[in-house]
Design a protein around this motif. Structure first.
Motif, PDB file in Angstrom:
ATOM      1  N   GLY A  99       0.784  -1.225   0.000  1.00  0.00           N
ATOM      2  CA  GLY A  99       0.000   0.000   0.000  1.00  0.00           C
ATOM      3  C   GLY A  99       0.814   1.271   0.000  1.00  0.00           C
ATOM      4  N   GLU A 100       2.114   1.175   0.381  1.00  0.00           N
ATOM      5  CA  GLU A 100       2.929   2.400   0.400  1.00  0.00           C
ATOM      6  C   GLU A 100       3.411   2.803  -0.997  1.00  0.00           C
ATOM      7  OE1 GLU A 100       5.713  -1.032   1.571  1.00  0.00           O
ATOM      8  OE2 GLU A 100       3.658  -0.377   1.993  1.00  0.00           O
ATOM      9  N   LEU A 101       3.332   1.889  -1.964  1.00  0.00           N
ATOM     10  CA  LEU A 101       3.714   2.233  -3.328  1.00  0.00           C
ATOM     11  C   LEU A 101       2.590   3.008  -3.988  1.00  0.00           C
ATOM     12  CD1 LEU A 101       5.314  -1.096  -4.655  1.00  0.00           C
ATOM     13  CD2 LEU A 101       6.468   0.896  -3.682  1.00  0.00           C
ATOM     14  N   ASN A 102       2.962   3.976  -4.840  1.00  0.00           N
ATOM     15  CA  ASN A 102       1.915   4.666  -5.588  1.00  0.00           C
ATOM     16  C   ASN A 102       1.606   3.906  -6.875  1.00  0.00           C
ATOM     17  OD1 ASN A 102       3.654   5.584  -7.766  1.00  0.00           O
ATOM     18  ND2 ASN A 102       4.346   7.275  -6.461  1.00  0.00           N
ATOM     19  N   GLY A 103       0.579   4.341  -7.593  1.00  0.00           N
ATOM     20  CA  GLY A 103       0.136   3.613  -8.772  1.00  0.00           C
ATOM     21  C   GLY A 103       1.206   3.477  -9.840  1.00  0.00           C
ATOM     22  N   ARG A 104       1.964   4.551 -10.082  1.00  0.00           N
ATOM     23  CA  ARG A 104       3.010   4.503 -11.095  1.00  0.00           C
ATOM     24  C   ARG A 104       4.121   3.541 -10.684  1.00  0.00           C
ATOM     25  NH1 ARG A 104       6.074   7.781 -12.207  1.00  0.00           N
ATOM     26  NH2 ARG A 104       6.162   7.809 -14.486  1.00  0.00           N
ATOM     27  N   GLU A 105       4.464   3.533  -9.414  1.00  0.00           N
ATOM     28  CA  GLU A 105       5.521   2.633  -8.933  1.00  0.00           C
ATOM     29  C   GLU A 105       5.103   1.173  -9.063  1.00  0.00           C
ATOM     30  OE1 GLU A 105       7.580   5.530  -5.533  1.00  0.00           O
ATOM     31  OE2 GLU A 105       5.854   4.264  -5.034  1.00  0.00           O
ATOM     32  N   VAL A 106       3.843   0.880  -8.737  1.00  0.00           N
ATOM     33  CA  VAL A 106       3.344  -0.490  -8.882  1.00  0.00           C
ATOM     34  C   VAL A 106       3.424  -0.929 -10.333  1.00  0.00           C
ATOM     35  CG1 VAL A 106       1.249  -1.909  -8.809  1.00  0.00           C
ATOM     36  CG2 VAL A 106       1.844  -0.472  -6.855  1.00  0.00           C
ATOM     37  N   ALA A 140      -4.356  10.237  -9.810  1.00  0.00           N
ATOM     38  CA  ALA A 140      -3.980   9.475  -8.617  1.00  0.00           C
ATOM     39  C   ALA A 140      -2.693   8.686  -8.814  1.00  0.00           C
ATOM     40  CB  ALA A 140      -5.106   8.506  -8.234  1.00  0.00           C
ATOM     41  N   GLY A 141      -1.995   8.916  -9.916  1.00  0.00           N
ATOM     42  CA  GLY A 141      -0.835   8.103 -10.243  1.00  0.00           C
ATOM     43  C   GLY A 141       0.287   8.176  -9.228  1.00  0.00           C
ATOM     44  N   ARG A 142       0.412   9.314  -8.540  1.00  0.00           N
ATOM     45  CA  ARG A 142       1.484   9.481  -7.539  1.00  0.00           C
ATOM     46  C   ARG A 142       0.951   9.400  -6.100  1.00  0.00           C
ATOM     47  NH1 ARG A 142       6.065  10.747 -10.135  1.00  0.00           N
ATOM     48  NH2 ARG A 142       5.902  11.618 -12.236  1.00  0.00           N
ATOM     49  N   ARG A 143      -0.254   8.873  -5.974  1.00  0.00           N
ATOM     50  CA  ARG A 143      -0.860   8.702  -4.654  1.00  0.00           C
ATOM     51  C   ARG A 143      -0.636   7.269  -4.179  1.00  0.00           C
ATOM     52  NH1 ARG A 143      -7.100   9.356  -4.814  1.00  0.00           N
ATOM     53  NH2 ARG A 143      -6.436  11.284  -5.876  1.00  0.00           N
ATOM     54  N   ALA A 144      -0.355   7.084  -2.886  1.00  0.00           N
ATOM     55  CA  ALA A 144      -0.166   5.743  -2.333  1.00  0.00           C
ATOM     56  C   ALA A 144      -1.420   4.908  -2.563  1.00  0.00           C
ATOM     57  CB  ALA A 144       0.147   5.822  -0.839  1.00  0.00           C
ATOM     58  N   THR A 145      -1.221   3.656  -2.989  1.00  0.00           N
ATOM     59  CA  THR A 145      -2.370   2.831  -3.340  1.00  0.00           C
ATOM     60  C   THR A 145      -3.236   2.469  -2.133  1.00  0.00           C
ATOM     61  OG1 THR A 145      -0.986   0.837  -3.210  1.00  0.00           O
ATOM     62  CG2 THR A 145      -1.256   1.845  -5.376  1.00  0.00           C
ATOM     63  N   ARG A 146      -2.715   2.611  -0.918  1.00  0.00           N
ATOM     64  CA  ARG A 146      -3.566   2.360   0.254  1.00  0.00           C
ATOM     65  C   ARG A 146      -4.702   3.372   0.335  1.00  0.00           C
ATOM     66  NH1 ARG A 146       1.220   4.288   2.701  1.00  0.00           N
ATOM     67  NH2 ARG A 146       1.020   6.412   3.548  1.00  0.00           N
ATOM     68  N   ARG A 147      -4.572   4.475  -0.396  1.00  0.00           N
ATOM     69  CA  ARG A 147      -5.614   5.500  -0.422  1.00  0.00           C
ATOM     70  C   ARG A 147      -6.538   5.345  -1.622  1.00  0.00           C
ATOM     71  NH1 ARG A 147      -2.444  10.918  -0.353  1.00  0.00           N
ATOM     72  NH2 ARG A 147      -4.585  11.746  -0.424  1.00  0.00           N
ATOM     73  N   TYR A 148      -6.338   4.289  -2.404  1.00  0.00           N
ATOM     74  CA  TYR A 148      -7.192   4.034  -3.559  1.00  0.00           C
ATOM     75  C   TYR A 148      -8.496   3.370  -3.113  1.00  0.00           C
ATOM     76  CZ  TYR A 148      -3.563   4.871  -7.136  1.00  0.00           C
ATOM     77  OH  TYR A 148      -2.626   5.431  -7.958  1.00  0.00           O
ATOM     78  N   SER A 149      -9.564   3.654  -3.826  1.00  0.00           N
ATOM     79  CA  SER A 149     -10.808   2.924  -3.631  1.00  0.00           C
ATOM     80  C   SER A 149     -10.660   1.520  -4.225  1.00  0.00           C
ATOM     81  CB  SER A 149     -11.965   3.649  -4.317  1.00  0.00           C
ATOM     82  OG  SER A 149     -11.799   3.597  -5.727  1.00  0.00           O
ATOM     83  N   THR A 150     -11.610   0.645  -3.930  1.00  0.00           N
ATOM     84  CA  THR A 150     -11.571  -0.708  -4.490  1.00  0.00           C
ATOM     85  C   THR A 150     -11.599  -0.677  -6.008  1.00  0.00           C
ATOM     86  OG1 THR A 150     -12.665  -1.626  -2.542  1.00  0.00           O
ATOM     87  CG2 THR A 150     -12.732  -2.951  -4.550  1.00  0.00           C
ATOM     88  N   GLY A 151     -12.446   0.176  -6.572  1.00  0.00           N
ATOM     89  CA  GLY A 151     -12.520   0.272  -8.028  1.00  0.00           C
ATOM     90  C   GLY A 151     -11.223   0.748  -8.649  1.00  0.00           C
ATOM     91  N   MET A 152     -10.549   1.705  -8.002  1.00  0.00           N
ATOM     92  CA  MET A 152      -9.270   2.201  -8.510  1.00  0.00           C
ATOM     93  C   MET A 152      -8.208   1.108  -8.464  1.00  0.00           C
ATOM     94  SD  MET A 152      -9.423   5.917  -6.646  1.00  0.00           S
ATOM     95  CE  MET A 152      -7.786   6.491  -7.113  1.00  0.00           C
ATOM     96  N   GLY A 177     -15.766  -5.578  -7.657  1.00  0.00           N
ATOM     97  CA  GLY A 177     -15.237  -4.315  -7.156  1.00  0.00           C
ATOM     98  C   GLY A 177     -15.029  -3.246  -8.207  1.00  0.00           C
ATOM     99  N   LEU A 178     -15.280  -3.557  -9.477  1.00  0.00           N
ATOM    100  CA  LEU A 178     -15.075  -2.552 -10.520  1.00  0.00           C
ATOM    101  C   LEU A 178     -16.126  -1.452 -10.425  1.00  0.00           C
ATOM    102  CD1 LEU A 178     -14.143  -4.128 -13.987  1.00  0.00           C
ATOM    103  CD2 LEU A 178     -12.760  -2.663 -12.509  1.00  0.00           C
ATOM    104  N   ASP A 179     -15.697  -0.216 -10.683  1.00  0.00           N
ATOM    105  CA  ASP A 179     -16.627   0.888 -10.781  1.00  0.00           C
ATOM    106  C   ASP A 179     -17.069   1.027 -12.239  1.00  0.00           C
ATOM    107  OD1 ASP A 179     -14.273   1.811 -11.893  1.00  0.00           O
ATOM    108  OD2 ASP A 179     -13.806   3.135 -10.206  1.00  0.00           O
ATOM    109  N   ALA A 180     -17.955   1.988 -12.502  1.00  0.00           N
ATOM    110  CA  ALA A 180     -18.508   2.149 -13.847  1.00  0.00           C
ATOM    111  C   ALA A 180     -17.409   2.379 -14.884  1.00  0.00           C
ATOM    112  CB  ALA A 180     -19.509   3.301 -13.866  1.00  0.00           C
TER     113      ALA A 180
END
Length: 304
Positions: A99-106, A140-152, A177-180
């Motif tokens: 969860g500490e990695l952001n989306g781009r890092e993952v 949200a690419g540079r946001r930690a994934t622990r702060r992502y919603s399930t859909g994100m 868990g997918l969003d629209a």
């Protein structure tokens, strides 16, 4: 003109998986023996109740786990090998990244692990940024994934499964868990990969995604195959059907619980949809009839 016969991209032959559990660590078979072959550019659905062995099979096909018997091959390769992993994409049921990695890092980490080759760091960043944008996570690419919603998280996991353009794509409950926005991304990605010749295995305990995207279905019950064949034939076996009709980009769902001729019903619905400017997208067993369908298939298998 007859279509050329193509060798399957994914082949499972007598594959089985046993686990040891309990105080005495007794061996218990949770899958198999099970056979499956998927040709390039085709989508096969794995359907069955929870605990039927679907996710276990996907882990074996992705090389995450090893079979207790039989074999799985991806383009003739061991899926656990580096070459096999580079040709396989997996969307797991869950989000296995720190969860500490952001989306781009993952996404960058997965690209490296999957063997994506880049001429430069700038090129790899452009690839990652392109996929982040494609799944709607630019902000949200540079946001930690622990702060992502399930859909994100599900959209990011889908990008991880696709970034290396796999020859075999394995999707475990892709709609969970997918969003629209995620459903739009999933549908577009599946159409693109099938058009590019990717072999797809899509696993679910219900038919919403399967009957829209798959032309063949295999039903797993208690770890073994209870049925395999065309998706339309499985829908005809159901005691109640559910139809999905698209009108100008909007979906409408209906249920025909008294139909005795699913094929003619589907044809009439398609004709009616076309006459009103719509399109019949999928015909599938209704949610209410799925459990009964599984029970009927299991009884037929056990009698055979």
């Amino acid at each position: 003109m007859t279509e050329p016969v193509r060798s399957p991209a994914l082949v499972a032959s007598g594959v089985a998986r046993d686990f040891r559990s309990g105080f005495w660590l007794r061996s218990r078979r949770v899958l198999g023996p099970f056979d499956l072959a998927v040709e390039p550019g085709r989508a096969v659905g794995l359907m069955g109740p929870n605990g039927s062995g679907k996710s276990t099979f996907l882990r074996l096909a992705a090389g995450v786990d090893r079979p207790s018997a039989g074999s799985v091959r991806v383009l003739g390769l061991d899926p656990a090998s580096a070459a096999g992993r580079a040709r396989t994409g997996l969307l797991p049921d869950g989000f296995p990244f720190p969860g500490e990695l952001n989306g781009r890092e993952v996404l960058d980490l997965v690209a490296r692990l999957r063997g994506v080759r880049s001429e430069s760091a700038r090129e790899r960043r452009a690839l990652v940024d392109g996929w982040i944008e494609r799944v709607g996570l630019t902000a949200a690419g540079r946001r930690a994934t622990r702060r992502y919603s399930t859909g994100m998280k599900r959209r990011l996991a889908l990008a991880c499964a696709l970034i290396h353009e796999p020859a075999v794509l394995l999707l475990d409950e892709p709609g969970a868990g997918l969003d629209a926005e995620g459903f739009e991304v999933l549908a577009a990605a599946l159409d693109e990969r099938l058009g590019a010749g990717t072999a797809v295995v899509l696993c679910s305990h219900h038919g919403s995604e399967l009957f829209r995207h798959c032309d063949r279905i295999a039903v797993l019950i208690d770890g073994t195959s209870a049925w395999e064949g065309p998706a339309a034939e499985l829908a005809r076996r159901a005691s109640a059907i559910e139809v999905e009709i698209e009108f100008d980009g909007a979906d409408a769902n209906g249920d025909d619980s008294r139909s005795t001729d699913s094929r003619s019903t589907g044809e009439r619905l398609a004709e009616a949809a076309s006459a009103t400017g719509g399109r019949l997208v999928a015909t599938r067993p209704s949610s209410a009839s799925t459990a009964r369908l599984f029970a009927d298939l299991a009884r037929a298998r056990d009698r055979a």
